[in-house]
Write a protein that holds these residues in place. Structure first.
Motif, PDB file in Angstrom:
ATOM      1  N   LYS A   1       0.830  -1.205   0.000  1.00 32.77           N
ATOM      2  CA  LYS A   1       0.000   0.000   0.000  1.00 32.77           C
ATOM      3  C   LYS A   1       0.866   1.257   0.000  1.00 32.77           C
ATOM      4  O   LYS A   1       0.560   2.234  -0.692  1.00 32.77           O
TER       5      LYS A   1
ATOM      6  N   ASN B   1      -6.594  -5.895  -2.973  1.00 35.33           N
ATOM      7  CA  ASN B   1      -7.174  -5.339  -1.754  1.00 35.33           C
ATOM      8  C   ASN B   1      -6.953  -6.293  -0.566  1.00 35.33           C
ATOM      9  O   ASN B   1      -6.619  -5.860   0.543  1.00 35.33           O
ATOM     10  N   GLU B   2      -7.116  -7.600  -0.808  1.00 35.00           N
ATOM     11  CA  GLU B   2      -6.923  -8.575   0.270  1.00 35.00           C
ATOM     12  C   GLU B   2      -5.456  -8.679   0.665  1.00 35.00           C
ATOM     13  O   GLU B   2      -5.135  -8.930   1.822  1.00 35.00           O
TER      14      GLU B   2
ATOM     15  N   LYS C   1      -4.715  -5.697   2.915  1.00 40.59           N
ATOM     16  CA  LYS C   1      -5.335  -5.838   4.231  1.00 40.59           C
ATOM     17  C   LYS C   1      -4.689  -6.936   5.070  1.00 40.59           C
ATOM     18  O   LYS C   1      -5.115  -7.196   6.197  1.00 40.59           O
TER      19      LYS C   1
ATOM     20  N   LYS D   1      -4.627 -10.149   4.382  1.00 48.03           N
ATOM     21  CA  LYS D   1      -5.374 -11.405   4.355  1.00 48.03           C
ATOM     22  C   LYS D   1      -4.733 -12.449   3.448  1.00 48.03           C
ATOM     23  O   LYS D   1      -4.958 -13.645   3.616  1.00 48.03           O
TER      24      LYS D   1
ATOM     25  N   ASP E   1      -7.559  -5.209   9.888  1.00 46.03           N
ATOM     26  CA  ASP E   1      -8.157  -4.317   8.875  1.00 46.03           C
ATOM     27  C   ASP E   1      -7.940  -2.852   9.240  1.00 46.03           C
ATOM     28  O   ASP E   1      -7.606  -2.025   8.392  1.00 46.03           O
TER      29      ASP E   1
ATOM     30  N   ALA F   1      -4.336  -1.928   8.636  1.00 45.51           N
ATOM     31  CA  ALA F   1      -4.015  -1.883   7.210  1.00 45.51           C
ATOM     32  C   ALA F   1      -4.669  -0.704   6.503  1.00 45.51           C
ATOM     33  O   ALA F   1      -4.094  -0.130   5.580  1.00 45.51           O
ATOM     34  N   ASN F   2      -5.864  -0.325   6.939  1.00 41.86           N
ATOM     35  CA  ASN F   2      -6.600   0.740   6.250  1.00 41.86           C
ATOM     36  C   ASN F   2      -6.123   2.143   6.626  1.00 41.86           C
ATOM     37  O   ASN F   2      -6.275   3.080   5.838  1.00 41.86           O
TER      38      ASN F   2
END
Length: 493
Positions: A17, A42-43, A46, A48, A108, A111-112
């Protein structure tokens, strides 16, 4: 959650990111130039999913960073605190589910908003360092929050005590004897119990018991009184009956290795308190006391002495019973410690039910209000040479105008030489509370205007003051300056 694997995935996601935003690329844009799906990327971000080697090479090429940078677990300086707290395993040590937090949700959040989380973590670390917050202090603060969230009442533990008493034919309407407690440990759980002179070894002076798991031997200090002995034996029964494996082996504790030990120590202590102070028996005795119109201090001491427990165990049990069975849900518990010959009083333990009540611990080396009954009982116990000095007062806090009925007992500290400690429970005075206490309007009950610390107190002409109100004076100066600034802002607008 396997924190090591999750840590590696999250670090990679943070790096991806960071590299993407440095190129001013959206997830859609990165998906377009790599031919990887937006949802897959996206995963990864995050934490995942972790991509295979060929995908990492592709991402590194398109983002113009090296492969080694992407797979390294080293974070840039601005994200390093996040890496440290994740790597430390703190998420693994604290059972977040107790607070309704799912670990995946926490990942989450990190990560966000890595920059904001980093700032938050850095702030927490700085505060912890400033106040010398130890790992044990952090664990105990988490436990205290857990207790407060449940109003310090745990139905499942109360039920386990009832089931235990049925299984072992223990009469909950009478005090369980030390002989019976020992017999259960020896005959049911295979214990050997020995009493030793711990004080022969200076390093063991603060300990009251040691449990040797390999031989199931419980070593008891011969310096402890009957109430302390009963509590230690009851705790050992709790560990065994509830099949607790992750536990502490000394009382008092030396250190906690993980949060499970903190939580299990609390569970065993709660079980012991509920066994030695059976709920219905205590409720009945409290109702008799509360119906008195002019109780004497000795009557409260007699109430405590009906149970084979220390004053601290009695007051701790009140914090279970009063919120649940008397609907008194705004109260505090304090344990103060005082070294004879000094002018220092320290809060060593506190609990606040429903709200953060006024008398709370202060880490600024400020002086707690000398008008507290918690301090007066200590002073009187020394002056009168009593092993248990009890008193009560209505404390009216100058700043908030809240009033509390406070009960306090001072006794020699069993763990410290030449130390006195007081145990107090304060109950916020409301219309509903006053109906339950027949003696609340009695003129013999002392009323006192109090503060929190001398440095923040506005009470004038206080003979007990231990320090000038320097913090309050600074606050007033700042408010006056702000008022003048606002006048100039208005005048020259």
């Amino acid at each position: 959650m396997n924190i090591e694997k999750e840590y590696i995935k999250l670090i990679f996601g943070l790096k991806l990111k960071q590299a993407r935003t440095a190129k001013n690329l959206s997830l859609f844009g990165l998906a377009k130039i790599t031919a990887l799906s937006k949802s897959y990327l996206n995963e990864i971000e995050k934490g995942k999913k972790y991509p295979k080697t060929d995908k990492i090479i592709l991402l590194a090429e398109k983002l113009e960073v090296t492969y080694d940078h992407m797979v390294s677990l080293k974070l840039d300086n601005n994200l390093a605190p996040i890496g440290e707290i994740l790597k430390s395993g703190i998420l693994k040590e604290i059972p977040l589910e107790l607070f309704g937090i799912q670990e995946a949700d926490l990942i989450d959040i990190i990560a966000n908003a890595p920059a904001k989380v980093n700032a938050f973590i850095s702030t927490i670390i700085e505060i912890a360092q400033h106040y010398n917050l130890t790992r044990e202090s952090f664990f105990l603060a988490a436990l205290r929050s857990y207790q407060e969230a449940h109003n310090n009442y745990f139905e499942d533990l109360e039920e386990k005590v009832i089931l235990f008493c049925k299984a072992f034919h223990v009469d909950l309407t009478a005090n369980i004897s030390i002989t019976e407690l020992k017999a259960i440990l020896v005959e049911e759980y295979g214990y050997t119990i020995q009493e030793l002179v711990f004080t022969e070894h200076e390093a063991l002076g603060d300990l009251r018991s040691i449990f040797v798991p390999s031989s199931k031997t419980l070593l008891l200090s011969n310096d402890i009184d009957e109430g302390q002995k009963a509590f230690i034996l009851a705790k050992e029964i709790a560990y065994n009956y509830m099949e607790i494996k992750e536990r502490l082996y000394t009382f008092s504790w030396i250190k906690f290795d993980n949060f499970d030990q903190v939580l299990n120590n609390f569970y065993a202590s709660y079980f012991a308190g509920a066994l030695l102070l059976p709920r219905q028996h205590l409720i009945d005795e409290l109702n008799v006391f509360l119906a008195l119109e002019n109780p004497k201090p000795q009557q409260m001491v007699q109430l405590m002495n009906q149970f084979n427990v220390s004053p601290e165990s009695f007051y701790q049990r009140l914090t279970n019973i009063l919120p649940k069975d008397f609907n008194l849900k705004n109260l505090f518990f304090l344990r103060l410690s005082h070294q004879k010959g000094t002018d220092t009083y320290q809060i060593k333990k506190e609990l606040h039910i429903t709200n953060q009540q006024e008398p709370h611990a202060n880490e600024m080396n400020e002086h707690y209000c000398r008008r507290w009954v918690s301090i007066r009982t200590i002073e009187e116990s020394i002056k009168q040479g009593k092993n248990h000095f009890f008193d009560a007062q209505i404390s009216s806090y100058e700043n908030s105008k809240n009033e509390y009925l406070v009960f306090s007992s001072a006794t020699p500290d069993p763990f410290k030489t030449d130390c006195i400690r007081s145990i107090s429970v304060g109950i916020l005075m409301t219309a509903g509370m006053k109906k339950k206490f027949k003696f609340i309007e009695n003129e013999s009950l002392k009323k006192q205007i109090v503060g929190v610390t001398c440095e923040t107190c506005a009470v004038k002409d206080c003979l007990e003051r231990a320090s000038p109100p320097i913090q309050l004076e600074q606050k007033i100066r700042n408010e006056n300056t702000e008022a003048i600034v606002q006048k100039y802002m208005t005048k020259f607008s």
